[in-house]
Design a protein around this motif. Structure first.
Motif, PDB file in Angstrom:
ATOM      1  N   ILE A 137       0.870  -1.172   0.000  1.00  0.00           N
ATOM      2  CA  ILE A 137       0.000   0.000   0.000  1.00  0.00           C
ATOM      3  C   ILE A 137       0.905   1.220   0.000  1.00  0.00           C
ATOM      4  O   ILE A 137       1.823   1.320   0.824  1.00  0.00           O
ATOM      5  CB  ILE A 137      -0.893   0.046   1.259  1.00  0.00           C
ATOM      6  CG1 ILE A 137      -1.706  -1.234   1.379  1.00  0.00           C
ATOM      7  CG2 ILE A 137      -1.806   1.282   1.225  1.00  0.00           C
ATOM      8  CD1 ILE A 137      -2.459  -1.357   2.710  1.00  0.00           C
ATOM      9  N   ARG A 138       0.631   2.128  -0.918  1.00  0.00           N
ATOM     10  CA  ARG A 138       1.470   3.312  -1.026  1.00  0.00           C
ATOM     11  C   ARG A 138       0.808   4.482  -0.296  1.00  0.00           C
ATOM     12  O   ARG A 138      -0.376   4.752  -0.507  1.00  0.00           O
ATOM     13  CB  ARG A 138       1.614   3.633  -2.493  1.00  0.00           C
ATOM     14  CG  ARG A 138       2.515   4.760  -2.807  1.00  0.00           C
ATOM     15  CD  ARG A 138       2.532   4.870  -4.314  1.00  0.00           C
ATOM     16  NE  ARG A 138       3.410   5.925  -4.741  1.00  0.00           N
ATOM     17  CZ  ARG A 138       3.758   6.066  -6.009  1.00  0.00           C
ATOM     18  NH1 ARG A 138       3.302   5.233  -6.933  1.00  0.00           N
ATOM     19  NH2 ARG A 138       4.547   7.058  -6.337  1.00  0.00           N
ATOM     20  N   VAL A 139       1.561   5.137   0.597  1.00  0.00           N
ATOM     21  CA  VAL A 139       1.029   6.236   1.402  1.00  0.00           C
ATOM     22  C   VAL A 139       2.022   7.412   1.385  1.00  0.00           C
ATOM     23  O   VAL A 139       3.191   7.212   1.060  1.00  0.00           O
ATOM     24  CB  VAL A 139       0.817   5.799   2.876  1.00  0.00           C
ATOM     25  CG1 VAL A 139      -0.273   4.748   2.986  1.00  0.00           C
ATOM     26  CG2 VAL A 139       2.130   5.302   3.484  1.00  0.00           C
ATOM     27  N   PRO A 140       1.559   8.605   1.756  1.00  0.00           N
ATOM     28  CA  PRO A 140       2.480   9.757   1.733  1.00  0.00           C
ATOM     29  C   PRO A 140       3.359   9.900   2.978  1.00  0.00           C
ATOM     30  O   PRO A 140       3.367  10.945   3.624  1.00  0.00           O
ATOM     31  CB  PRO A 140       1.541  10.954   1.566  1.00  0.00           C
ATOM     32  CG  PRO A 140       0.256  10.518   2.169  1.00  0.00           C
ATOM     33  CD  PRO A 140       0.161   9.030   1.988  1.00  0.00           C
ATOM     34  N   ASP A 141       4.126   8.844   3.327  1.00  0.00           N
ATOM     35  CA  ASP A 141       5.140   8.973   4.375  1.00  0.00           C
ATOM     36  C   ASP A 141       6.289   9.818   3.840  1.00  0.00           C
ATOM     37  O   ASP A 141       6.495   9.900   2.634  1.00  0.00           O
ATOM     38  CB  ASP A 141       5.727   7.591   4.738  1.00  0.00           C
ATOM     39  CG  ASP A 141       4.826   6.780   5.653  1.00  0.00           C
ATOM     40  OD1 ASP A 141       3.930   7.369   6.287  1.00  0.00           O
ATOM     41  OD2 ASP A 141       5.023   5.543   5.725  1.00  0.00           O
ATOM     42  N   GLY A 142       7.070  10.370   4.740  1.00  0.00           N
ATOM     43  CA  GLY A 142       8.239  11.130   4.321  1.00  0.00           C
ATOM     44  C   GLY A 142       9.347  11.022   5.334  1.00  0.00           C
ATOM     45  O   GLY A 142       9.220  10.320   6.348  1.00  0.00           O
ATOM     46  N   ALA A 143      10.452  11.710   5.041  1.00  0.00           N
ATOM     47  CA  ALA A 143      11.559  11.767   6.004  1.00  0.00           C
ATOM     48  C   ALA A 143      11.636  13.190   6.520  1.00  0.00           C
ATOM     49  O   ALA A 143      11.445  14.139   5.764  1.00  0.00           O
ATOM     50  CB  ALA A 143      12.862  11.382   5.323  1.00  0.00           C
ATOM     51  N   ILE A 144      11.915  13.320   7.806  1.00  0.00           N
ATOM     52  CA  ILE A 144      12.023  14.655   8.382  1.00  0.00           C
ATOM     53  C   ILE A 144      13.306  14.756   9.193  1.00  0.00           C
ATOM     54  O   ILE A 144      13.691  13.794   9.876  1.00  0.00           O
ATOM     55  CB  ILE A 144      10.769  15.002   9.230  1.00  0.00           C
ATOM     56  CG1 ILE A 144      10.851  16.441   9.745  1.00  0.00           C
ATOM     57  CG2 ILE A 144      10.563  14.027  10.384  1.00  0.00           C
ATOM     58  CD1 ILE A 144       9.498  17.024  10.119  1.00  0.00           C
ATOM     59  N   ASP A 145      13.991  15.889   9.080  1.00  0.00           N
ATOM     60  CA  ASP A 145      15.225  16.067   9.831  1.00  0.00           C
ATOM     61  C   ASP A 145      14.897  16.781  11.137  1.00  0.00           C
ATOM     62  O   ASP A 145      14.585  17.969  11.144  1.00  0.00           O
ATOM     63  CB  ASP A 145      16.215  16.897   9.005  1.00  0.00           C
ATOM     64  CG  ASP A 145      17.575  16.978   9.690  1.00  0.00           C
ATOM     65  OD1 ASP A 145      17.593  17.145  10.929  1.00  0.00           O
ATOM     66  OD2 ASP A 145      18.597  16.859   9.009  1.00  0.00           O
ATOM     67  N   PRO A 146      14.967  16.074  12.254  1.00  0.00           N
ATOM     68  CA  PRO A 146      14.543  16.651  13.525  1.00  0.00           C
ATOM     69  C   PRO A 146      15.466  17.788  13.982  1.00  0.00           C
ATOM     70  O   PRO A 146      15.026  18.706  14.657  1.00  0.00           O
ATOM     71  CB  PRO A 146      14.641  15.476  14.506  1.00  0.00           C
ATOM     72  CG  PRO A 146      15.617  14.535  13.904  1.00  0.00           C
ATOM     73  CD  PRO A 146      15.466  14.686  12.416  1.00  0.00           C
ATOM     74  N   PHE A 147      16.736  17.709  13.578  1.00  0.00           N
ATOM     75  CA  PHE A 147      17.696  18.727  14.015  1.00  0.00           C
ATOM     76  C   PHE A 147      17.353  20.073  13.375  1.00  0.00           C
ATOM     77  O   PHE A 147      17.202  21.083  14.032  1.00  0.00           O
ATOM     78  CB  PHE A 147      19.115  18.315  13.616  1.00  0.00           C
ATOM     79  CG  PHE A 147      19.488  16.954  14.115  1.00  0.00           C
ATOM     80  CD1 PHE A 147      19.590  16.715  15.473  1.00  0.00           C
ATOM     81  CD2 PHE A 147      19.726  15.917  13.234  1.00  0.00           C
ATOM     82  CE1 PHE A 147      19.940  15.462  15.946  1.00  0.00           C
ATOM     83  CE2 PHE A 147      20.069  14.664  13.695  1.00  0.00           C
ATOM     84  CZ  PHE A 147      20.173  14.431  15.046  1.00  0.00           C
ATOM     85  N   ARG A 148      17.247  20.015  12.045  1.00  0.00           N
ATOM     86  CA  ARG A 148      16.941  21.230  11.311  1.00  0.00           C
ATOM     87  C   ARG A 148      15.620  21.823  11.790  1.00  0.00           C
ATOM     88  O   ARG A 148      15.466  23.030  11.905  1.00  0.00           O
ATOM     89  CB  ARG A 148      16.826  20.864   9.830  1.00  0.00           C
ATOM     90  CG  ARG A 148      17.722  21.675   8.948  1.00  0.00           C
ATOM     91  CD  ARG A 148      17.682  21.130   7.539  1.00  0.00           C
ATOM     92  NE  ARG A 148      18.619  20.053   7.361  1.00  0.00           N
ATOM     93  CZ  ARG A 148      18.559  19.171   6.365  1.00  0.00           C
ATOM     94  NH1 ARG A 148      17.573  19.214   5.489  1.00  0.00           N
ATOM     95  NH2 ARG A 148      19.462  18.240   6.257  1.00  0.00           N
ATOM     96  N   LEU A 149      14.668  20.936  12.067  1.00  0.00           N
ATOM     97  CA  LEU A 149      13.342  21.382  12.483  1.00  0.00           C
ATOM     98  C   LEU A 149      13.408  22.155  13.804  1.00  0.00           C
ATOM     99  O   LEU A 149      12.837  23.238  13.936  1.00  0.00           O
ATOM    100  CB  LEU A 149      12.417  20.168  12.632  1.00  0.00           C
ATOM    101  CG  LEU A 149      10.977  20.476  13.014  1.00  0.00           C
ATOM    102  CD1 LEU A 149      10.239  21.101  11.832  1.00  0.00           C
ATOM    103  CD2 LEU A 149      10.247  19.214  13.470  1.00  0.00           C
ATOM    104  N   CYS A 150      14.104  21.599  14.777  1.00  0.00           N
ATOM    105  CA  CYS A 150      14.188  22.271  16.082  1.00  0.00           C
ATOM    106  C   CYS A 150      14.973  23.569  15.980  1.00  0.00           C
ATOM    107  O   CYS A 150      14.597  24.581  16.559  1.00  0.00           O
ATOM    108  CB  CYS A 150      14.863  21.352  17.100  1.00  0.00           C
ATOM    109  SG  CYS A 150      13.785  20.034  17.603  1.00  0.00           S
ATOM    110  N   VAL A 151      16.084  23.518  15.242  1.00  0.00           N
ATOM    111  CA  VAL A 151      16.902  24.711  15.101  1.00  0.00           C
ATOM    112  C   VAL A 151      16.081  25.829  14.461  1.00  0.00           C
ATOM    113  O   VAL A 151      16.115  26.981  14.895  1.00  0.00           O
ATOM    114  CB  VAL A 151      18.169  24.389  14.273  1.00  0.00           C
ATOM    115  CG1 VAL A 151      18.860  25.655  13.831  1.00  0.00           C
ATOM    116  CG2 VAL A 151      19.109  23.508  15.094  1.00  0.00           C
TER     117      VAL A 151
END
Ligand SMILES: Cc1cc2nc3c(=O)[nH]c(=O)nc-3n(C[C@H](O)[C@H](O)[C@H](O)COP(=O)(O)OP(=O)(O)OC[C@H]3O[C@@H](n4cnc5c(N)ncnc54)[C@H](O)[C@@H]3O)c2cc1C
Ligand SMILES: Cc1cc2nc3c(=O)[nH]c(=O)nc-3n(C[C@H](O)[C@H](O)[C@H](O)COP(=O)(O)OP(=O)(O)OC[C@H]3O[C@@H](n4cnc5c(N)ncnc54)[C@H](O)[C@@H]3O)c2cc1C
Lengths: 587, 421
Positions: A137-151
């Motif tokens: 099943i194909r879904v819109p998962d992604g990758a997120i960079d937690p460091f960049r996000l917090c900064v």
């Protein structure tokens, strides 16, 4: 109220950083204190999945709905932290058909776009998937960079007047007249963080309201205030591969289990994970069998993983929480939802709330709800705008540029920098004066980016690392740790350079130890040879108390024969001083 | 025509070259089979013999320190005599390219990480920089290099207690290259005295810009990128123009000093009449009882046998790929010699980054003739010896003994192989 109400947020993870941005945008006077650098806790040790909600589509539909909603928000406000890889839930022949159908239906019920692919179609997308994968099943998962996000969240808050203090540990919660009025922090020994706290001192910080966003550590802060916050920390392992064996998030489509997800991340892939309750969020066993389990189980989905090279492993602890009396036995069954504990209602102690549980994907929504609560308590009327206003780095970044001409660096390097910096690229690379060589080859990080990170995070090279990814690639810092440290000499003395280097080097080593076989063991030996053999960092006389008798060593052929203990000399005089300083200095 | 030699050496690094030279000295025919370039391009080009024993040092007398080593250390097996023999072979091979042979004492050399380290032989260009020379030094780095920071090196050297003053300055290289140009590019420009951006010769331009910073220092140190083929000439011209001596600080990869040493060693092999087969790996062997008859070399997917009377294994350690590993085992891939290691791979390393890691000592276990032994201590083969990084028992990184162990074991293994062939 005439004065601007003040709020103190404890914890520089995604939750705390989200809250300080939100409150700063609403015009409050906010301070964030964090005992390490930003993302020091769970946020810096998570899997990096931007959930579509698919993982919760059967077991926890409210969470699934929140995930898809926030997934869409973050794609808009945090473009430079997110890579939309897409995700697959793949079914092997032994996996249950009925569960597959439930998953599909669950996604549809929650508004998660979901499409069924045949095994061949799935393999067309991801050629290394096992031959016997049945369908997906194909879904819109992604990758997120937690460091960049917090900064980015913290930087925006600072721009809006917030104070952010890293390396400032809360050691006491101040209670006056049965009300929480602030905290006492201890600023780290060395001036390595950001903020204006005097190193090595204690400081009392008063505020109208305190938010305890310390995740798995929330119980410790609670204890300081005399209230119980029963967090159940649960650890999970993640193993980093040297390349991206898959470009899509690959989940195993079965109810629950260890080692069931692979997330592509920058130049690597991360395998995860496990779920096991631990006593102490900072002291728990990290064991080889956990790493083996990742590789062995996930190679059922992607067979080439069994022979592939891993570069390190790391562990994180989930701050799981359930209301008193729920009594769930298996940690995997504890809800992933978050809880806001208002200590006024709950414990009769006004002035503080604790946030526990939750996910990084929904950090913004959590921050919004908490900020609403804070504003309500303080009688402030201001709307949340975090879902609309992009983070710094993610605003209208549409013009693609020829970075090579613009900044004199090779275009693949420029492209990588631009991905990390987003709309700040111009600011960081464009304003840089002077040569801009590559400092970290594996991750293509240039000097300008390192200096930008140093400007924002001080001499803590681990903070520079998480901002830039420098030293996080295949060589694990063998070729770049010392280069990063060298850049500090512009504003600091040599001892700071050396200490910062030692700290980064040791931090890198900790995770590398979990990948020491095959190629990576050879790599580790090369690193050891460079830093110990060539540089002599392990035997550094500058770091020891003993004084060297330089005259006992070779001073060159032209030197008088006396110096240099020529052939047959008494070997006794030829050692370093093992005892008091100066003893041998004039022998 | 079948390939047959008296002695076959497998490997292409310092140990293999030295073993081949030692075997050739006995008058036998020798061939070297090497797969890839050796680790010398990564190495500093210094020849360390022994500087620390179990963390204690730097020791000024490497020979005196040998007896303090554990019994299973390769130096204890070959003895001081073996170490001296290795250095003799080295000195003969490199001629006047290196210095340090005039004394038994170690020299302390500034490193590009900043501090000083003990070593036994050093390239001529390094000599004026020795830390025991009581002359003030100016270290010079270039704006676009990231590996070498002159202010860091200078201040760190001073922190190490050297008997002189040191300062560091960073100058632009007189030719503006691409920002990530390698050391080899700088060396070439100096070698050929290319035109600087302002039209002056690059050597003159560099000397003049450094000259502005000189403040009574008697010597100037640069990262080791001062020319390649014409390095002597480059240094002399800079020294002349500056009126002080000029030295190089050894660097990490790509290390010009290491590359020059590698070139020199291969010339020496050629001069000694040693045959070379490079570019293909040895992948297996043929044995008759406890004697190896031939080594198989993979040439484009075909196994070609190389026959000999005696064999020397000099394939390097974990870096050179003479030692391999997987999650359970540590192995020697060509002859599958026994490599002892702790059972749990978490015991292969220590939690401190610079701890006494077991992996640093991984390698085959030699008998008194340097024949790799089985788990029960018997020679694996009657006519196979081992030299260099593939031999276990030494923590060459922490001891500062890497090249010395290679030279000493190669001298003994190669010499013995030649005598018996
Ligand atoms: C193995 C694993 C994988 C995960 N994967 C995902 C995923 O793929 N996607 C997803 O959305 N979520 C994931 N999560 C969940 C997510 O990581 C967490 O929910 C989230 O990061 C929690 O953030 P936080 O800010 O609440 O806590 P933390 O990040 O732990 O922040 C708390 C901070 O408080 C600080 N602190 C503690 N004590 C003090 C003190 N006394 N003084 C000052 N500061 C203090 C700590 O240093 C820490 O930085 C995962 C979690 C784990 C464990
Ligand atoms: C980063 C680094 C820094 C160093 N710095 C110093 C220093 O400052 N001072 C010092 O004294 N020493 C230093 N050394 C050590 C020195 O350069 C040598 O590594 C050491 O002496 C071991 O040499 P060796 O010949 O045994 O192995 P290597 O140099 O590893 O050579 C092994 C050779 O064998 C070949 N080979 C491997 N397998 C096969 C096969 N199956 N078939 C054919 N050929 C094969 C390889 O391709 C290679 O050419 C350093 C090494 C490194 C890696």
């Amino acid at each position: 109220m005439t004065e601007t109400p003040s709020v103190l947020v404890i914890g520089g993870g995604s939750t705390g950083c989200g809250i300080v941005r939100d409150l700063a945008m609403r015009g409050l006077d906010v301070t964030l204190v964090e005992k390490g650098n930003l993302t020091h806790g769970t946020t810096g040790r998570m899997h990096g999945l931007l959930h579509s909600g698919g993982r919760y589509a059967v077991s926890d539909q409210p969470s699934a709905r929140e995930c898809i909603e926030e997934n869409r928000v973050l794609r808009r406000i945090a473009t430079h932290c997110v890579e939309m890889t897409g995700g697959l839930f793949v079914q092997r022949p032994e996996d249950d058909d009925e569960y597959f159908e439930q998953k599909l239906q669950g996604c549809r019920d929650c508004g998660i776009p979901a499409e069924v692919l045949s095994g061949d179609e799935a393999r067309e997308m991801e050629p290394y998937l096992a031959k016997d994968v049945k369908r997906a099943i194909r879904v819109p998962d992604g990758a997120i960079d937690p460091f960049r996000l917090c900064v980015a969240n913290a930087a925006d808050a600072i721009d809006r007047g917030a104070r952010v203090e890293t390396h400032a540990e809360v050691v006491d919660v101040l209670v006056e007249d049965d009300e929480i009025v602030g905290v006492e922090v201890e600023h780290g020994e060395k001036a390595i963080g950001i903020g204006d706290g005097e190193p090595g001192t204690r400081e009392k910080l008063y505020a109208d309201y305190v938010v305890n966003a310390t995740g798995a550590w929330a119980g410790q802060i609670g204890e300081m205030a005399g209230v119980e916050v029963a967090v159940r920390p649960s650890k999970g392992v993640m193993t980093i591969m040297n390349v991206r064996q898959v470009d899509t998030v690959v989940n195993r489509c079965r109810p629950k289990g260890d080692a069931d997800i692979i997330v592509p991340h920058e130049t690597t892939c991360i395998l995860g994970t496990t779920d096991e309750e631990v006593e102490d969020p900072e002291d728990y066993p990290e064991e080889g069998w956990e790493v083996d389990l990742m590789i062995d189980t996930l190679s059922e989905l992607v067979p080439m993983l069994s022979e592939a090279r891993t570069i390190r492993s790391f562990w994180g602890v989930r701050p799981l929480y359930e209301p008193p009396g729920t009594g769930t036995v298996d940690p995997t069954d504890i809800t992933r939802d978050f809880f806001l504990l208002d200590h006024a209602d709950r414990d009769g102690l006004p002035g503080m709330a604790s946030i526990v549980g939750g996910k990084l994907t929904t950090y913004r929504m959590m921050a919004e709800k908490i900020s609403n609560h804070v504003c309500e308590t303080l009688g402030v009327e201001a709307d949340c705008r975090t879902a609309e206003e992009p983070l710094p780095g993610s605003s209208d970044f549409s013009v693609l540029r020829e970075w090579m001409d613009e900044f004199g660096i090779r275009s693949p390097v420029g492209r990588r920098s631009a991905q990390r910096l987003g709309s700040r690229t111009d600011d960081v690379l464009g304003r840089w004066d002077g040569p801009n060589p590559v400092v970290c080859d594996c991750e293509a990080v240039t000097r300008a980016e390192i200096h930008d990170a140093i400007d924002h995070s001080g001499t803590d090279l681990n903070a520079v690392r998480i901002r830039t990814r420098s030293s996080m690639g295949n060589c694990q810092g063998a070729f770049c740790c010392h280069r990063m440290a060298n850049e500090l000499i512009h504003d600091h003395d040599e001892l700071v350079v050396r200490d910062s280097l030692d700290e980064l080097y040791q931090e890198r080593w900790k995770g590398e130890r979990h990948a020491l076989w095959g190629e990576q063991l050879s790599q580790a030996m090369l690193k050891h040879m460079l830093h110990a053999t060539t540089m002599n960092r392990d035997g550094d006389p500058a770091a020891s108390d003993s004084v060297i008798d330089f005259a006992a060593f070779d001073a060159g052929e032209a030197a008088p024969a006396a110096a240099g203990g020529a052939t047959g000399d008494d070997p006794d005089r030829a050692a370093t001083d093992g005892g008091t300083e100066g003893e041998n200095a004039d022998s | 025509m079948p390939i047959r030699e008296d002695v076959l050496v497998v490997g292409g690094g310092l140990a293999a070259a030295t073993a081949a030279l030692a075997a050739r000295e006995t008058g036998r025919s020798v061939r070297l089979v090497a797969h890839k370039k050796s680790t010398l391009r990564q190495a500093s080009g210094l020849i360390d013999v022994l500087g620390y024993v179990d963390g204690d040092g730097p020791r000024a007398d490497p020979y005196g320190a040998i007896t303090d080593l554990p019994d299973d250390h390769p130096y204890r097996i070959v003895g001081e005599e073996g170490v001296r023999d290795g250095l003799r072979l080295f000195d003969d091979a490199v001629g006047d390219m290196y210095a340090g042979g005039h004394t038994d004492a170690n020299a302390l050399v500034p490193t590009y990480g900043g501090t000083v380290k003990p070593t036994a032989r050093y390239p001529n260009s390094v000599a004026p920089g020795l830390a025991s020379v009581e002359e003030d030094a100016l270290f010079v780095g270039f704006e676009s290099t990231t590996d070498f920071s002159a202010p860091v090196v200078a201040d760190h050297v001073v922190a190490a207690g050297v008997p002189f003053e040191a300062r560091g300055v960073t100058v632009p290289f007189p030719i503006r290259f691409r920002d990530d140009a390698r050391a080899t590019r700088f060396a070439k420009a100096l070698d050929e005295d290319e035109a600087a951006d302002d039209g002056r010769g690059v050597r003159r331009a560099l000397a003049e810009s450094v000259g502005e910073h000189l403040d009574g220092e008697e010597r100037v140190g640069f990262p080791a990128m001062l020319g390649d083929d014409h390095d002597e000439e480059v240094r002399e011209e800079l020294a002349d123009r500056l009126g002080v001596s000029v030295f190089e600080v050894p660097t990490g990869p790509p290390s010009l000093l290491g590359l020059k040493l590698e070139d020199r060693l291969f010339e020496a092999l050629d001069e000694a009449g040693i045959r070379l087969s490079t570019g293909n790996p040895a992948v297996g062997y043929e044995a008759d009882g406890d004697r190896i008859e031939a080594v198989y070399v993979d040439r484009k997917g075909k196994d070609v046998p190389y026959h000999a009377e005696q064999f020397v294994l000099a394939t390097g350690g974990l870096v050179g790929k003479g030692i391999g590993s997987d999650r359970e085992r540590v192995t020697e891939p060509v002859f599958d010699c026994h490599v002892p290691h702790p059972e749990d791979r978490y015991d292969w390393s220590e939690s401190a980054a610079f701890g006494g890691h077991a992996f640093a000592r991984f390698g085959v276990v030699p008998d008194e003739e340097l024949r790799p032994t089985t788990a029960s201590g018997e020679p694996e083969f009657a006519n196979l010896r081992a030299a260099g990084g593939v031999v276990g028992g030494a923590d060459v990184a922490r001891e500062k003994s890497a090249s010395g162990v290679s030279l000493a074991t190669a001298a003994v293994a190669g010499g013995r192989a030649g005598e018996e062939a």
